[in-house]
Design a protein around this motif. Sequence first.
Motif, mmCIF file in Angstrom:
data_model
loop_
_atom_site.group_PDB
_atom_site.id
_atom_site.type_symbol
_atom_site.label_atom_id
_atom_site.label_comp_id
_atom_site.label_asym_id
_atom_site.label_seq_id
_atom_site.Cartn_x
_atom_site.Cartn_y
_atom_site.Cartn_z
ATOM 1 N N THR A 25 0.818 -1.201 0.000
ATOM 2 C CA THR A 25 0.000 0.000 0.000
ATOM 3 C C THR A 25 0.857 1.258 0.000
ATOM 4 O O THR A 25 0.522 2.247 -0.653
ATOM 5 C CB THR A 25 -0.948 0.008 1.212
ATOM 6 O OG1 THR A 25 -1.715 -1.194 1.163
ATOM 7 C CG2 THR A 25 -1.890 1.183 1.175
ATOM 8 N N THR A 28 1.928 2.178 -3.550
ATOM 9 C CA THR A 28 0.881 2.567 -4.497
ATOM 10 C C THR A 28 0.745 4.073 -4.696
ATOM 11 O O THR A 28 0.641 4.518 -5.835
ATOM 12 C CB THR A 28 -0.459 1.949 -4.081
ATOM 13 O OG1 THR A 28 -0.297 0.532 -4.038
ATOM 14 C CG2 THR A 28 -1.556 2.296 -5.053
ATOM 15 N N THR A 38 -2.980 11.882 -3.446
ATOM 16 C CA THR A 38 -2.241 10.898 -2.664
ATOM 17 C C THR A 38 -2.083 11.297 -1.202
ATOM 18 O O THR A 38 -2.090 10.437 -0.325
ATOM 19 C CB THR A 38 -0.863 10.622 -3.284
ATOM 20 O OG1 THR A 38 -0.148 11.847 -3.420
ATOM 21 C CG2 THR A 38 -1.002 9.966 -4.642
#
Length: 60
Positions: A25, A28, A38
């Motif tokens: 994660t 990503t 983000t």
Amino acid sequence: MLRRTGPMGPPAYRSEPLCAREDATRATPAALDAVVATEAATTVRQAALRAPSWAIPPSP
């Protein structure tokens, strides 16, 4: 590029704690920087990691 999933559908990680997927994660957001906010996604993820663990397993 669209990809097909197998007859069982895409992999799901409902039966493991969020922290078990932390390495994948964390990688990503860098790949999605131009696609999603983000910083906001990271903030939400960190809040989810601080939530208490489930006392019972998820239903199938």
